[in-house]
Design a protein around this motif. Structure first.
Motif, PDB file in Angstrom:
ATOM      1  N   ILE A  73       1.508  -1.055  -0.245  1.00  0.00           N
ATOM      2  CA  ILE A  73      -0.236   0.222  -0.186  1.00  0.00           C
ATOM      3  C   ILE A  73       0.674   1.370   0.037  1.00  0.00           C
ATOM      4  CG2 ILE A  73      -1.726   0.954   1.636  1.00  0.00           C
ATOM      5  CD1 ILE A  73      -2.495  -1.457   3.097  1.00  0.00           C
ATOM      6  N   PRO A  74       0.793   2.492  -0.972  1.00  0.00           N
ATOM      7  CA  PRO A  74       1.806   3.648  -0.583  1.00  0.00           C
ATOM      8  C   PRO A  74       1.532   3.480   0.583  1.00  0.00           C
ATOM      9  CG  PRO A  74       0.123   3.449  -2.449  1.00  0.00           C
ATOM     10  CD  PRO A  74      -0.431   2.103  -1.819  1.00  0.00           C
ATOM     11  N   VAL A  75       2.851   4.747   1.442  1.00  0.00           N
ATOM     12  CA  VAL A  75       2.967   4.907   2.550  1.00  0.00           C
ATOM     13  C   VAL A  75       1.790   6.520   2.772  1.00  0.00           C
ATOM     14  CG1 VAL A  75       5.191   6.433   2.073  1.00  0.00           C
ATOM     15  CG2 VAL A  75       4.362   5.338   3.854  1.00  0.00           C
ATOM     16  N   GLY A  76       1.595   6.922   1.481  1.00  0.00           N
ATOM     17  CA  GLY A  76       1.060   7.837   1.767  1.00  0.00           C
ATOM     18  C   GLY A  76      -0.927   7.983   2.147  1.00  0.00           C
ATOM     19  N   VAL A  77      -1.020   6.749   1.233  1.00  0.00           N
ATOM     20  CA  VAL A  77      -2.319   6.320   1.910  1.00  0.00           C
ATOM     21  C   VAL A  77      -2.863   5.831   3.422  1.00  0.00           C
ATOM     22  CG1 VAL A  77      -4.146   4.813   1.705  1.00  0.00           C
ATOM     23  CG2 VAL A  77      -3.179   5.700  -0.602  1.00  0.00           C
ATOM     24  N   ILE A  78      -1.678   5.157   4.411  1.00  0.00           N
ATOM     25  CA  ILE A  78      -1.104   4.814   5.013  1.00  0.00           C
ATOM     26  C   ILE A  78      -1.493   6.001   6.578  1.00  0.00           C
ATOM     27  CG2 ILE A  78       0.003   3.914   6.991  1.00  0.00           C
ATOM     28  CD1 ILE A  78      -1.142   1.642   4.933  1.00  0.00           C
ATOM     29  N   THR A  79      -0.210   7.119   6.067  1.00  0.00           N
ATOM     30  CA  THR A  79      -0.522   7.933   6.841  1.00  0.00           C
ATOM     31  C   THR A  79      -1.870   8.484   6.858  1.00  0.00           C
ATOM     32  OG1 THR A  79       0.574   9.647   5.251  1.00  0.00           O
ATOM     33  CG2 THR A  79       1.804   8.579   6.126  1.00  0.00           C
ATOM     34  N   ALA A  80      -3.080   9.266   5.501  1.00  0.00           N
ATOM     35  CA  ALA A  80      -3.702  10.162   5.817  1.00  0.00           C
ATOM     36  C   ALA A  80      -4.828   9.379   6.585  1.00  0.00           C
ATOM     37  CB  ALA A  80      -4.310   9.582   4.058  1.00  0.00           C
ATOM     38  N   LEU A  81      -4.767   7.712   6.675  1.00  0.00           N
ATOM     39  CA  LEU A  81      -5.447   6.584   6.534  1.00  0.00           C
ATOM     40  C   LEU A  81      -5.416   6.542   8.170  1.00  0.00           C
ATOM     41  CD1 LEU A  81      -6.320   3.500   4.520  1.00  0.00           C
ATOM     42  CD2 LEU A  81      -7.823   5.725   4.990  1.00  0.00           C
ATOM     43  N   VAL A  82      -3.839   7.004   8.935  1.00  0.00           N
ATOM     44  CA  VAL A  82      -4.091   6.788  10.529  1.00  0.00           C
ATOM     45  C   VAL A  82      -3.931   7.910  11.350  1.00  0.00           C
ATOM     46  CG1 VAL A  82      -2.383   5.950  12.297  1.00  0.00           C
ATOM     47  CG2 VAL A  82      -2.562   4.180  10.036  1.00  0.00           C
ATOM     48  N   GLY A  83      -3.073   8.878  10.443  1.00  0.00           N
ATOM     49  CA  GLY A  83      -2.484  10.645  11.208  1.00  0.00           C
ATOM     50  C   GLY A  83      -4.067  10.970  11.440  1.00  0.00           C
ATOM     51  N   VAL A  84      -5.138  10.443  10.771  1.00  0.00           N
ATOM     52  CA  VAL A  84      -6.213  11.771  10.755  1.00  0.00           C
ATOM     53  C   VAL A  84      -6.792  11.169  12.379  1.00  0.00           C
ATOM     54  CG1 VAL A  84      -8.381  12.485   9.922  1.00  0.00           C
ATOM     55  CG2 VAL A  84      -6.279  12.324   8.076  1.00  0.00           C
ATOM     56  N   PRO A  85      -7.200   9.957  12.179  1.00  0.00           N
ATOM     57  CA  PRO A  85      -7.936   9.529  14.102  1.00  0.00           C
ATOM     58  C   PRO A  85      -6.607  10.023  14.879  1.00  0.00           C
ATOM     59  CG  PRO A  85      -8.112   7.670  11.895  1.00  0.00           C
ATOM     60  CD  PRO A  85      -7.194   8.888  11.268  1.00  0.00           C
ATOM     61  N   VAL A  86      -5.288   9.855  14.744  1.00  0.00           N
ATOM     62  CA  VAL A  86      -4.916  10.305  15.610  1.00  0.00           C
ATOM     63  C   VAL A  86      -4.810  11.239  16.193  1.00  0.00           C
ATOM     64  CG1 VAL A  86      -2.079  10.267  16.194  1.00  0.00           C
ATOM     65  CG2 VAL A  86      -3.338   8.199  15.549  1.00  0.00           C
ATOM     66  N   PHE A  87      -5.529  12.464  14.962  1.00  0.00           N
ATOM     67  CA  PHE A  87      -5.214  13.649  15.627  1.00  0.00           C
ATOM     68  C   PHE A  87      -5.985  14.485  15.947  1.00  0.00           C
ATOM     69  CE2 PHE A  87      -6.155  18.054  12.906  1.00  0.00           C
ATOM     70  CZ  PHE A  87      -5.029  18.980  13.771  1.00  0.00           C
ATOM     71  N   LEU A  88      -6.775  13.783  15.236  1.00  0.00           N
ATOM     72  CA  LEU A  88      -8.977  14.057  15.765  1.00  0.00           C
ATOM     73  C   LEU A  88      -8.464  13.505  17.460  1.00  0.00           C
ATOM     74  CD1 LEU A  88     -11.086  13.004  13.096  1.00  0.00           C
ATOM     75  CD2 LEU A  88     -10.710  15.366  14.012  1.00  0.00           C
ATOM     76  N   TRP A  89      -7.706  12.284  18.592  1.00  0.00           N
ATOM     77  CA  TRP A  89      -7.733  11.639  19.539  1.00  0.00           C
ATOM     78  C   TRP A  89      -6.228  12.488  20.203  1.00  0.00           C
ATOM     79  CZ3 TRP A  89      -3.476   9.687  21.682  1.00  0.00           C
ATOM     80  CH2 TRP A  89      -3.937   9.442  23.277  1.00  0.00           C
TER      81      TRP A  89
END
Lengths: 328, 256
Positions: free
Chosen positions: A304-320
């Protein structure tokens, strides 16, 4: 007692801890994959040894270094841009720096250029966008810097449209490579030089960390405290452009690292940039290496392209993180 | 040591309005000037010009004989402190960190804040009665508390000149009196000050001179005793002002 301000001792302790984590992540990233090696296996004699050495040195090490470099560069660029615009929502993606680099790269790919030209073209794009934002926004004396930020957003939207246009024009053979590049992809990236670049940029910016601290809290007080604001800003914008261009040419467009890493670190470590700048450079690398490992392994052998992972994981973490802050 | 601020034919304009014409004045070291005038008459603009932030529309400002714009910025910061009205904190910052910013001009690039810097910063917080908030984020404070933190930072700069733009606005009665007392102490310590305020009675605490800006180009300046009269204030504010006797000193109030 609650910490009222950053001390040298606290900074060194935190950085040492982060550096240790950084090294551990690098080691883990080199060892883990389709075949998992243990570090001591590298020195053991045997038939597997040569293969292990090849896999690690030829494939995993360059990729790991690239992740460390790109993550660090993006987080560093994001940290500085947030301060320059006095807006915690700024980062190379929001401001269109990365988008413009993308336009440069896709254009080069469409014209059938080689890897080097694609990289150079992306770098030219990043510089052009910074220049454009600066020219359009002018020398903004206002407190809110709204004009600068909005110009960045406009440039960014324009670049999204241009990228879409280039994709729609691309022949099928090129499409997959272009899309992967747009999504941010570390496979085949070599990070030795970008990592050295990160070190140089950090060494250039860090001496001005205390000035940046002041700049983040209003230009008028900063002026009163004796900062040469115009010169300082111009220099920092150039360094940020270099950092972004270097990151984008290495691994394509990887979003959210420049936004989330500085933000999360600020919540955890405070806002003093003497600590935050090196911490971002390390933290960005840690996060991206982790994201890349996940991307390599979740659907292995598919990547999976790493940019997809950063977006998928990053946003929820940010909100948390935001929520945590809100409750205290 | 201490240098005079001189204004040579300064013109202040806002758009096509001329707020102040041909302002020529010498502010001697240790003089405390109170700047009075209606909203939008150019008081804050004047301070930003004196601070070297904005060039005047015409004329020049010198500090110790050197044009303020040509003075090296680091050198300027050790002679002249400016408390502007800007109050924005996009990033968290503790009260102590704010106070420590005032020490910036004295800390060499490769050094950390020294114990002396910390002591001065904390001392200024104590003087303004916010030392107990040292570890608090500025964003969690009230406007008046933030104002005091900013004032502490400016005082920690330990300059001969202080340009203060409404330092006491947003402060409650007790802290306004405490603030005035601080200004009085600074005056006694021989500091020069240019203070913007909406209350002419603040003059009694610290001011030696008054500058009145009428907002239409006219200005009037002189000692407190000569200039601070009910007549002048009535003209300045376009509103009848009377002087009541308070312990032998005039106390200005709007007529009702």
């Amino acid at each position: 007692m609650v910490a009222t301000h950053l001390t040298l001792r606290r900074m060194l302790v935190v950085l040492l801890a982060l550096a240790t984590l950084w090294l551990c992540m690098a080691l883990l990233s080199v060892c883990v994959g389709s075949t998992t090696y243990r570090p001591w296996q590298w020195w053991q004699a045997g038939a597997d040894q040569q293969l292990a050495k090849d896999v690690i040195l030829q494939l995993r090490l360059p990729r790991t270094l690239a992740a460390l470099a790109v993550g660090g560069l993006l987080a560093l660029a994001g940290t500085v841009q947030q301060v320059l615009l006095r807006n915690p929502k700024a980062d190379p993606y929001v401001l269109g720096t990365a988008g413009a680099a993308g336009v440069g790269a896709l254009l080069a790919m469409l014209l059938g250029a080689g890897a080097v030209i694609v990289s150079v073209s992306a770098g030219v794009g990043a510089f052009a966008s910074i220049l454009l934002v600066f020219l359009f926004a002018g020398y903004d004396r206002s407190a809110a810097q709204t004009r600068l930020l909005l110009t960045g957003v406009a440039v960014s939207s324009f670049c999204v449209a241009l990228n879409a246009l280039l994709l729609s024009l691309a022949p099928d053979g090129l499409l997959r490579g272009m899309v992967f590049w747009l999504l941010g992809d570390l496979s085949g990236a070599d990070g030795a030089w970008p990592l050295a670049g990160l070190g140089v940029l950090l060494a250039l910016i860090w001496p001005f960390a205390r000035d940046l601290n002041l700049l983040g809290h209003g230009v008028q007080p900063a002026h009163a405290l004796g900062l040469p604001i115009r010169r300082l800003r111009t220099g920092l914008y150039v360094l940020v452009a270099i950092a972004t261009a270097l990151a984008v040419t290495t691994a394509g467009m990887i979003g959210f690292v420049g936004l989330i890493v500085p933000h999360a670190l600020r919540l955890m470590l405070g806002t003093d940039l003497r600590l935050l700048l090196p911490a971002s450079a390390l933290g960005g690398g840690i996060v991206l290496v982790l994201a890349d490992m996940v991307g390599r392994m979740v659907l292995a052998p598919q990547q999976i392209p790493v940019g997809v992972i950063t977006a998928l994981v990053g946003v929820p973490v940010f909100l948390w993180l935001l929520r945590q802050r809100g409750m205290t | 040591m201490s240098a005079a601020i001189q204004l040579h034919g300064v013109v202040l304009q806002q758009g096509d309005r001329t707020l102040c014409r041909d302002l020529s004045l010498t502010l001697q070291p240790g003089e405390r000037w109170l700047v009075l005038g209606e909203n939008g008459c150019g008081k804050s603009t004047l301070l930003s010009v004196l601070a070297g932030w904005m060039p005047p529309s015409a004329g020049a400002v010198t500090l110790g004989g050197t044009d303020i714009a040509r003075l090296p910025s680091g050198q300027r910061a050790t002679q002249l402190a400016w408390l502007s009205q800007q109050d924005e904190h996009p990033f968290p910052m503790t009260v102590m960190e704010k106070s420590l910013t005032g020490r910036h001009p004295y800390i060499p690039r490769w050094s950390w804040e020294s114990d002396t810097d910390r002591r001065i910063a904390l001392d200024m917080l104590a003087r303004l009665d916010i030392a107990h908030l040292a570890a608090h984020d500025l964003a969690t404070l009230s406007g008046g508390e933030r104002r005091r933190a900013s004032l502490a930072a400016v005082m920690a700069q330990q300059t001969d000149w202080l340009l203060l733009d409404e330092p006491l606005s947003q402060l409650d009665i007790r802290h306004q009196q405490a603030g005035l007392q601080q200004l009085q102490q600074l005056a006694e310590a021989g500091k020069g000050m240019v203070v913007v305020s909406h209350d002419p009675n603040h003059a009694w605490a610290f001011a030696s001179h008054v500058l009145m800006l009428f907002g239409d180009g006219r200005w009037q300046a002189g000692t407190v005793a000569a200039q601070l009269t009910a007549d002048n204030l009535s003209q300045l504010y376009h509103c009848p002002v009377e002087a009541l006797d308070r312990h032998g000193m005039p106390w200005f109030l709007p007529c009702r």
